[in-house]
Motif scaffolding. Structure first.
Motif, mmCIF file in Angstrom:
data_model
loop_
_atom_site.group_PDB
_atom_site.id
_atom_site.type_symbol
_atom_site.label_atom_id
_atom_site.label_comp_id
_atom_site.label_asym_id
_atom_site.label_seq_id
_atom_site.Cartn_x
_atom_site.Cartn_y
_atom_site.Cartn_z
ATOM 1 N N GLY A 174 0.781 -1.221 0.000
ATOM 2 C CA GLY A 174 0.000 0.000 0.000
ATOM 3 C C GLY A 174 0.817 1.278 0.000
ATOM 4 N N PHE A 175 0.427 2.174 0.914
ATOM 5 C CA PHE A 175 1.026 3.507 0.977
ATOM 6 C C PHE A 175 2.535 3.460 1.207
ATOM 7 C CE2 PHE A 175 2.471 7.071 3.616
ATOM 8 C CZ PHE A 175 2.226 8.125 2.746
ATOM 9 N N GLU A 176 2.987 2.549 2.099
ATOM 10 C CA GLU A 176 4.413 2.454 2.423
ATOM 11 C C GLU A 176 5.225 2.065 1.190
ATOM 12 O OE1 GLU A 176 7.602 3.016 4.961
ATOM 13 O OE2 GLU A 176 5.466 3.451 5.261
ATOM 14 N N TYR A 177 4.692 1.149 0.385
ATOM 15 C CA TYR A 177 5.368 0.713 -0.841
ATOM 16 C C TYR A 177 5.479 1.881 -1.826
ATOM 17 C CZ TYR A 177 5.900 -1.412 -5.463
ATOM 18 O OH TYR A 177 6.326 -1.706 -6.737
ATOM 19 N N GLU A 178 4.365 2.585 -2.043
ATOM 20 C CA GLU A 178 4.359 3.689 -3.005
ATOM 21 C C GLU A 178 5.281 4.818 -2.562
ATOM 22 O OE1 GLU A 178 1.018 5.304 -4.783
ATOM 23 O OE2 GLU A 178 0.124 3.395 -5.361
ATOM 24 N N LYS A 179 5.278 5.096 -1.263
ATOM 25 C CA LYS A 179 6.130 6.163 -0.743
ATOM 26 C C LYS A 179 7.607 5.844 -0.997
ATOM 27 C CE LYS A 179 7.166 6.647 3.621
ATOM 28 N NZ LYS A 179 7.152 6.928 5.084
ATOM 29 N N LYS A 180 8.013 4.627 -0.661
ATOM 30 C CA LYS A 180 9.407 4.241 -0.836
ATOM 31 C C LYS A 180 9.803 4.249 -2.321
ATOM 32 C CE LYS A 180 10.739 3.267 3.419
ATOM 33 N NZ LYS A 180 11.871 3.979 4.068
ATOM 34 N N MET A 181 8.916 3.764 -3.171
ATOM 35 C CA MET A 181 9.199 3.740 -4.605
ATOM 36 C C MET A 181 9.349 5.150 -5.160
ATOM 37 S SD MET A 181 9.445 0.646 -5.901
ATOM 38 C CE MET A 181 8.983 0.775 -7.638
ATOM 39 N N LYS A 182 8.418 6.027 -4.789
ATOM 40 C CA LYS A 182 8.470 7.402 -5.299
ATOM 41 C C LYS A 182 9.734 8.120 -4.823
ATOM 42 C CE LYS A 182 3.486 8.124 -5.830
ATOM 43 N NZ LYS A 182 2.283 8.824 -5.328
ATOM 44 N N GLN A 183 10.061 7.920 -3.555
ATOM 45 C CA GLN A 183 11.270 8.563 -3.025
ATOM 46 C C GLN A 183 12.515 8.077 -3.767
ATOM 47 O OE1 GLN A 183 11.058 7.509 1.116
ATOM 48 N NE2 GLN A 183 9.895 9.355 1.682
ATOM 49 N N ALA A 184 12.602 6.760 -3.967
ATOM 50 C CA ALA A 184 13.777 6.187 -4.629
ATOM 51 C C ALA A 184 13.906 6.695 -6.060
ATOM 52 C CB ALA A 184 13.695 4.666 -4.615
ATOM 53 N N LEU A 185 12.804 6.741 -6.786
ATOM 54 C CA LEU A 185 12.842 7.144 -8.190
ATOM 55 C C LEU A 185 13.014 8.650 -8.348
ATOM 56 C CD1 LEU A 185 10.090 4.754 -9.566
ATOM 57 C CD2 LEU A 185 12.584 4.506 -9.729
ATOM 58 N N PHE A 186 12.453 9.421 -7.422
ATOM 59 C CA PHE A 186 12.626 10.873 -7.486
ATOM 60 C C PHE A 186 14.082 11.249 -7.228
ATOM 61 C CE2 PHE A 186 12.479 15.184 -5.611
ATOM 62 C CZ PHE A 186 11.939 15.856 -6.703
ATOM 63 N N ARG A 187 14.718 10.521 -6.306
ATOM 64 C CA ARG A 187 16.142 10.789 -6.038
ATOM 65 C C ARG A 187 17.000 10.509 -7.273
ATOM 66 N NH1 ARG A 187 15.110 8.511 -0.803
ATOM 67 N NH2 ARG A 187 15.840 6.471 -1.532
ATOM 68 N N LYS A 188 16.502 9.637 -8.148
ATOM 69 C CA LYS A 188 17.227 9.348 -9.386
ATOM 70 C C LYS A 188 17.000 10.421 -10.446
ATOM 71 C CE LYS A 188 19.051 5.358 -8.220
ATOM 72 N NZ LYS A 188 20.521 5.183 -8.143
ATOM 73 N N GLY A 189 16.137 11.417 -10.118
ATOM 74 C CA GLY A 189 15.959 12.552 -11.022
ATOM 75 C C GLY A 189 14.782 12.465 -11.966
ATOM 76 N N PHE A 190 13.902 11.488 -11.777
ATOM 77 C CA PHE A 190 12.771 11.353 -12.692
ATOM 78 C C PHE A 190 11.602 12.226 -12.245
ATOM 79 C CE2 PHE A 190 15.167 7.384 -13.137
ATOM 80 C CZ PHE A 190 15.371 7.394 -14.516
#
Length: 265
Positions: free
Chosen positions: A234-250
């Motif tokens: 749920g929310f925890e999965y989406e939060k971690k994914m978004k944070q990881a991918l945003f840090r990559k500059g997307f």
């Protein structure tokens, strides 16, 4: 006063001569010193003459050391001074050697600096800031190094920077456009390019990837992140994914699209 009773040539160094005083070995001298002081059998030497001969021979030996050091490649005055001091040569002798090297055109800091800049320009990918720092480390004065750096035209330095960027982009296709730009800036800065060169080089590059290329890179990173966080829900999965991918500059909108695709699988 002691008298020269014999003069012999050294076996291993034929340009040096052994001097015997009163039938006993006393010292050796360079051929130039022998000629300069007109040393010959039967000549009497007082304390002053012995001291002057020793001093002149030390200069000659140190001069020969400097010539051998310069034979390998061009050197700056500071480099030669350091090399002689490392050999524990007296400061007064170092000064005399440096004077002679300039007199016979074996030393010239301006010619050295110009040659150094041209070599760096033609055989390396260094920017002028790194070249400037290296010349300073070799003891080149600010006035000389700034004149020498004029040998590196802005257009050629910019062209080198652009080629570096192109090569870097080809090897880092998985990075987002934003991260790619950051990495390029850091890489060019490390290599000694000025802010003006960096900004101009990046503006010349096609930094923005086509959307399908950006999405392809994003999917690769999303797959890695998914393997890391797939046990979350749920929310925890989406939060971690978004944070990881945003840090990559997307961009967030692209991240949302990829996460939707993953959720649909």
């Amino acid at each position: 006063m002691p008298t020269i009773t014999r003069i012999t040539v050294q076996q291993k160094k034929t340009d040096r001569y052994n001097i015997f005083l009163d039938e006993k070995y006393a010292f050796s001298v360079d051929e130039d010193v022998l000629i300069k002081h007109q040393l010959k059998k039967g000549m009497e030497l007082d304390e002053f003459s012995l001291s002057e001969i020793a001093y002149q021979d030390d200069i000659r030996k140190s001069y020969n050391l400097a010539i051998q050091y310069l034979a390998r490649r061009m050197r700056s005055e500071a480099e030669v001074r350091k090399a002689l001091k490392d050999k524990e040569v007296d400061e007064s002798i170092v000064q005399e050697v440096i004077h002679r090297l300039y007199e016979y055109s074996f030393l010239n800091d301006e010619e050295f600096a110009i040659a150094f800049v041209r070599t760096a320009m033609n055989t390396t990918d260094k920017g002028t800031d790194v070249i400037r720092r290296e010349l300073k480390e070799k003891g080149i004065s600010d006035n000389i190094l700034e004149r020498a750096l004029k040998e590196y035209p802005f257009e050629q330095e910019l062209d080198t920077a652009i080629k570096l960027c192109e090569k870097f982009v080809q090897k880092n296709t998985r990075d987002s456009s934003r991260v790619m730009k950051q990495k390029l800036e850091q890489m060019l800065f490390r290599k000694g390019y000025s802010l003006g060169i960096i900004q101009t080089a990046l503006s010349e590059m096609e930094m923005e990837k086509a959307e399908d290329e950006e999405m392809a890179a994003l999917r690769i990173h999303a797959e890695k992140a998914h393997r890391k966080y797939e046990k979350l829900e749920g929310f925890e999965y989406e939060k971690k994914m978004k944070q990881a991918l945003f840090r990559k500059g997307f961009a967030f909108e692209l991240i949302e699209q990829v996460l939707s695709q993953i959720n649909e699988q």
